[in-house]
Design a protein around this motif. Structure first.
Motif, PDB file in Angstrom:
ATOM      1  N   TYR A   3       0.998  -0.835   0.052  1.00  0.00           N
ATOM      2  CA  TYR A   3       0.010  -0.287  -0.300  1.00  0.00           C
ATOM      3  C   TYR A   3       0.996   1.226  -0.025  1.00  0.00           C
ATOM      4  O   TYR A   3       1.468   1.143   0.559  1.00  0.00           O
ATOM      5  N   ILE A   4       0.617   2.391  -1.127  1.00  0.00           N
ATOM      6  CA  ILE A   4       1.620   3.376  -1.003  1.00  0.00           C
ATOM      7  C   ILE A   4       0.065   4.230  -1.195  1.00  0.00           C
ATOM      8  O   ILE A   4      -0.775   4.076  -1.755  1.00  0.00           O
ATOM      9  N   SER A   5       0.844   5.843  -0.957  1.00  0.00           N
ATOM     10  CA  SER A   5       0.434   7.125  -1.225  1.00  0.00           C
ATOM     11  C   SER A   5       0.364   7.327  -2.892  1.00  0.00           C
ATOM     12  O   SER A   5       1.201   6.961  -3.926  1.00  0.00           O
ATOM     13  N   GLN A   6      -0.183   7.986  -3.382  1.00  0.00           N
ATOM     14  CA  GLN A   6      -0.800   8.633  -4.851  1.00  0.00           C
ATOM     15  C   GLN A   6       0.170   9.395  -4.855  1.00  0.00           C
ATOM     16  O   GLN A   6       1.193   9.411  -6.205  1.00  0.00           O
ATOM     17  N   GLU A   7       0.858  10.232  -3.809  1.00  0.00           N
ATOM     18  CA  GLU A   7       2.053  10.545  -4.110  1.00  0.00           C
ATOM     19  C   GLU A   7       3.507   9.472  -4.147  1.00  0.00           C
ATOM     20  O   GLU A   7       4.435  10.197  -5.173  1.00  0.00           O
ATOM     21  N   CYS A   8       3.492   8.864  -3.826  1.00  0.00           N
ATOM     22  CA  CYS A   8       4.546   7.797  -4.182  1.00  0.00           C
ATOM     23  C   CYS A   8       4.720   7.338  -4.935  1.00  0.00           C
ATOM     24  O   CYS A   8       5.172   6.870  -6.410  1.00  0.00           O
ATOM     25  N   TYR A   9       2.890   6.527  -5.418  1.00  0.00           N
ATOM     26  CA  TYR A   9       2.737   6.125  -7.241  1.00  0.00           C
ATOM     27  C   TYR A   9       3.608   6.908  -7.814  1.00  0.00           C
ATOM     28  O   TYR A   9       3.708   6.789  -9.220  1.00  0.00           O
ATOM     29  N   ASP A  10       3.187   8.774  -7.546  1.00  0.00           N
ATOM     30  CA  ASP A  10       3.083   8.868  -9.315  1.00  0.00           C
ATOM     31  C   ASP A  10       4.743   9.434  -9.650  1.00  0.00           C
ATOM     32  O   ASP A  10       5.130   9.982 -10.092  1.00  0.00           O
ATOM     33  N   LYS A  11       5.865   9.586  -7.575  1.00  0.00           N
ATOM     34  CA  LYS A  11       7.254   9.454  -8.411  1.00  0.00           C
ATOM     35  C   LYS A  11       7.949   8.798  -8.661  1.00  0.00           C
ATOM     36  O   LYS A  11       8.686   8.193  -9.559  1.00  0.00           O
ATOM     37  N   LEU A  12       7.071   7.198  -8.439  1.00  0.00           N
ATOM     38  CA  LEU A  12       7.834   5.706  -8.820  1.00  0.00           C
ATOM     39  C   LEU A  12       7.597   6.061 -10.485  1.00  0.00           C
ATOM     40  O   LEU A  12       8.472   4.959 -10.917  1.00  0.00           O
ATOM     41  N   MET A  13       6.304   6.397 -10.761  1.00  0.00           N
ATOM     42  CA  MET A  13       6.419   6.455 -11.830  1.00  0.00           C
ATOM     43  C   MET A  13       6.841   6.782 -12.923  1.00  0.00           C
ATOM     44  O   MET A  13       7.283   6.726 -14.414  1.00  0.00           O
ATOM     45  N   GLU A  14       7.201   8.226 -12.080  1.00  0.00           N
ATOM     46  CA  GLU A  14       8.417   9.899 -13.236  1.00  0.00           C
ATOM     47  C   GLU A  14       9.989   8.978 -13.310  1.00  0.00           C
ATOM     48  O   GLU A  14      10.279   9.487 -14.015  1.00  0.00           O
ATOM     49  N   GLU A  15       9.746   8.200 -12.047  1.00  0.00           N
ATOM     50  CA  GLU A  15      11.314   7.810 -12.322  1.00  0.00           C
ATOM     51  C   GLU A  15      10.993   6.558 -13.255  1.00  0.00           C
ATOM     52  O   GLU A  15      12.551   6.404 -13.860  1.00  0.00           O
ATOM     53  N   LEU A  16      10.560   5.614 -13.528  1.00  0.00           N
ATOM     54  CA  LEU A  16      10.700   4.515 -14.451  1.00  0.00           C
ATOM     55  C   LEU A  16      10.470   5.329 -15.923  1.00  0.00           C
ATOM     56  O   LEU A  16      11.490   4.765 -16.371  1.00  0.00           O
ATOM     57  N   THR A 107       7.856   0.494   2.671  1.00  0.00           N
ATOM     58  CA  THR A 107       8.361   0.454   2.482  1.00  0.00           C
ATOM     59  C   THR A 107       9.399   1.304   1.015  1.00  0.00           C
ATOM     60  O   THR A 107      10.996   1.595   1.111  1.00  0.00           O
ATOM     61  N   SER A 108       8.088   1.160   0.166  1.00  0.00           N
ATOM     62  CA  SER A 108       8.787   2.113  -1.328  1.00  0.00           C
ATOM     63  C   SER A 108       9.344   3.440  -1.013  1.00  0.00           C
ATOM     64  O   SER A 108       9.934   4.036  -1.660  1.00  0.00           O
ATOM     65  N   GLU A 109       8.306   3.724   0.295  1.00  0.00           N
ATOM     66  CA  GLU A 109       8.635   5.581   0.077  1.00  0.00           C
ATOM     67  C   GLU A 109       9.234   5.678   1.706  1.00  0.00           C
ATOM     68  O   GLU A 109       9.176   6.798   1.725  1.00  0.00           O
ATOM     69  N   ALA A 110       9.439   5.296   2.618  1.00  0.00           N
ATOM     70  CA  ALA A 110      10.660   5.149   4.196  1.00  0.00           C
ATOM     71  C   ALA A 110      11.307   5.829   3.509  1.00  0.00           C
ATOM     72  O   ALA A 110      12.677   5.809   2.606  1.00  0.00           O
ATOM     73  N   ASN A 111      11.492   7.450   4.371  1.00  0.00           N
ATOM     74  CA  ASN A 111      13.078   8.390   4.032  1.00  0.00           C
ATOM     75  C   ASN A 111      12.895   8.877   5.236  1.00  0.00           C
ATOM     76  O   ASN A 111      12.441   9.267   5.921  1.00  0.00           O
ATOM     77  N   LEU A 112      14.184   7.834   6.216  1.00  0.00           N
ATOM     78  CA  LEU A 112      14.018   8.732   7.876  1.00  0.00           C
ATOM     79  C   LEU A 112      14.749  10.295   7.843  1.00  0.00           C
ATOM     80  O   LEU A 112      13.923  11.109   8.532  1.00  0.00           O
ATOM     81  N   ARG A 113      14.928  10.896   6.635  1.00  0.00           N
ATOM     82  CA  ARG A 113      15.278  12.216   6.470  1.00  0.00           C
ATOM     83  C   ARG A 113      13.859  12.664   6.719  1.00  0.00           C
ATOM     84  O   ARG A 113      14.203  14.530   7.154  1.00  0.00           O
ATOM     85  N   GLU A 114      13.254  12.333   6.229  1.00  0.00           N
ATOM     86  CA  GLU A 114      12.093  13.142   5.331  1.00  0.00           C
ATOM     87  C   GLU A 114      10.940  12.790   6.411  1.00  0.00           C
ATOM     88  O   GLU A 114       9.860  13.634   6.700  1.00  0.00           O
ATOM     89  N   GLY A 115      11.212  12.156   7.768  1.00  0.00           N
ATOM     90  CA  GLY A 115       9.731  11.790   8.277  1.00  0.00           C
ATOM     91  C   GLY A 115       9.105  11.140   8.458  1.00  0.00           C
ATOM     92  O   GLY A 115       7.989  10.384   8.764  1.00  0.00           O
TER      93      GLY A 115
END
Length: 153
Positions: A3-16, A107-115
């Motif tokens: 399960y991911i947020s829409q923001e993460c989905y869009d970011k992954l699509m852009e990277e791909l 786990t795909s959008e985890a980033n401790l620096r961003e909280g």
């Protein structure tokens, strides 16, 4: 399934899309250029470009697999009475009095620096389904932490 947020989905699509449309053609051009230089058995540029291509194709396959099995969560349907995925939680470490705020993510959008704390981390696992005011004991590599849930958004 993840399960991911829409923001993460869009970011992954852009990277791909970037990897497929910009990086992959660049690497293929580098391979073709190195191949034109002659003997492939002693051609370092060719081997380096092939390694780069293999690494890039691995990253592309990984992102495709994540997106294939991803389920986007509608943030408006998340309840903020208990700690769960995509909730922003403020906790206090009772041992040192330090207050921290984390958003529990996949786990795909985890980033401790961003909280953004992975839902699979020991702290997130201990916080799941807790309410404001609840105390939690967590075993982490540094020892045992006692945390208090202060706020859930």
């Amino acid at each position: 399934m993840e399960y991911i947020s829409q923001e993460c989905y869009d970011k992954l699509m852009e990277e791909l899309r970037y990897m497929e449309s910009v990086e992959l053609p660049r690497v293929r051009d580098a391979i073709a250029e190195a191949r034109d230089k002659g003997d492939l058995s002693e051609n370092y540029e060719y081997r380096a470009a092939k390694r780069e291509q293999a690494r890039l194709l691995g990253r592309i396959r990984y992102k495709q697999r994540v997106l294939e099995f991803a389920r986007v969560i509608d943030k408006s349907k998340i309840h903020s009475d208990t700690v769960g995925l995509l909730c922003k939680v403020t906790i206090t470490n009772i041992g040192n009095g330090k207050q921290m705020t984390y958003t529990l993510t996949s786990t795909s959008e985890a980033n401790l620096r961003e909280g953004k704390l992975s839902i699979k981390s020991p702290i997130a696992q201990a916080l799941l389904n807790k309410k404001v005011g609840d105390m939690v004991e967590v075993r982490v590599p540094a020892g045992k932490l006692t945390l208090r849930v202060d706020n859930i958004e």
